[in-house]
Design a protein around this motif. Structure first.
Motif, short mmCIF file in Angstrom:
data_model
loop_
_atom_site.label_atom_id
_atom_site.label_comp_id
_atom_site.label_asym_id
_atom_site.label_seq_id
_atom_site.Cartn_x
_atom_site.Cartn_y
_atom_site.Cartn_z
N GLU A 1 0.78 -1.24 0.02
CA GLU A 1 0.07 -0.02 -0.04
C GLU A 1 0.90 1.34 0.08
O GLU A 1 0.25 2.17 -0.47
N GLU A 2 2.05 1.14 0.30
CA GLU A 2 3.00 2.43 0.38
C GLU A 2 3.87 2.36 -0.80
O GLU A 2 4.94 3.12 -0.61
N GLN B 1 5.42 3.25 -4.42
CA GLN B 1 5.40 4.37 -5.12
C GLN B 1 5.36 3.75 -6.73
O GLN B 1 5.87 2.65 -6.81
N GLU B 2 5.16 4.60 -7.65
CA GLU B 2 5.20 4.11 -9.15
C GLU B 2 6.41 3.75 -9.42
O GLU B 2 6.59 3.07 -10.39
N ASN C 1 -3.47 2.26 -9.21
CA ASN C 1 -4.54 3.08 -8.76
C ASN C 1 -4.59 3.19 -7.03
O ASN C 1 -3.89 2.50 -6.12
N LEU C 2 -5.12 4.29 -6.68
CA LEU C 2 -4.84 4.73 -5.28
C LEU C 2 -6.40 4.73 -4.62
O LEU C 2 -7.36 5.14 -5.32
N ASP C 3 -6.49 4.58 -3.27
CA ASP C 3 -7.71 4.59 -2.72
C ASP C 3 -7.98 5.85 -2.51
O ASP C 3 -7.07 6.68 -2.01
N GLY D 1 -5.67 7.31 0.45
CA GLY D 1 -4.48 8.03 -0.48
C GLY D 1 -3.52 6.97 -0.78
O GLY D 1 -2.51 7.07 -1.27
N PHE D 2 -3.54 5.67 -0.11
CA PHE D 2 -2.57 4.53 -0.38
C PHE D 2 -2.95 3.64 -1.57
O PHE D 2 -4.11 3.89 -2.26
N VAL D 3 -2.00 2.89 -2.12
CA VAL D 3 -2.24 2.16 -3.21
C VAL D 3 -3.29 0.95 -2.70
O VAL D 3 -3.34 0.56 -1.91
N LYS D 4 -4.06 0.68 -3.95
CA LYS D 4 -5.22 -0.27 -3.51
C LYS D 4 -4.67 -1.78 -3.62
O LYS D 4 -5.34 -2.53 -3.12
#
Length: 109
Positions: A64-65, A67-68, A87-89, A93-96
């Motif tokens: 979830e943390e 980065q791209e 995609n982010l929640d 704001g974290f990665v799904k």
């Protein structure tokens, strides 16, 4: 004036009328209208999916943390990445937890 609230009201229906799609049996998807286009399917179920511009791999288990850039570096060794969606929640704001990575050729994917 006396009012008796214990009497049953006969004007209220006991069943609810369902509105919208799926409420009634209709012929909307019958015949040719119910046949949707599909891409040519290979024999193997797992693997990359064909897209308009290349081949897409769905990666699950992304932290979830992450980065791209982290995901890009991890998968760049397999080939030239054409597109990357992480995609982010909206709420946190974290990665799904999944990513879509698009490669040019199937061998890279």
């Amino acid at each position: 004036m006396d009012v008796d609230y214990d009497e049953d009201e006969g004007s209220k229906p006991t069943t609810r009328k369902i509105k919208g799609r799926g409420a009634e049996d209709d012929d909307r998807y019958a015949g040719k209208a119910g046949k949707f286009e599909r891409l040519a399917h290979d024999d193997d179920e797992a693997g990359p999916a064909r897209s308009i511009e290349g081949w897409v791999v769905v990666v699950s288990g992304v932290h979830e943390e992450a980065q791209e850039d982290d995901v890009f570096e991890a998968f760049a060794e397999f080939g030239d990445i054409k597109n990357l969606h992480l995609n982010l929640d909206r709420r946190t704001g974290f990665v799904k937890g999944y990513a879509f990575i698009e490669y040019e050729t199937k061998s890279e994917a």
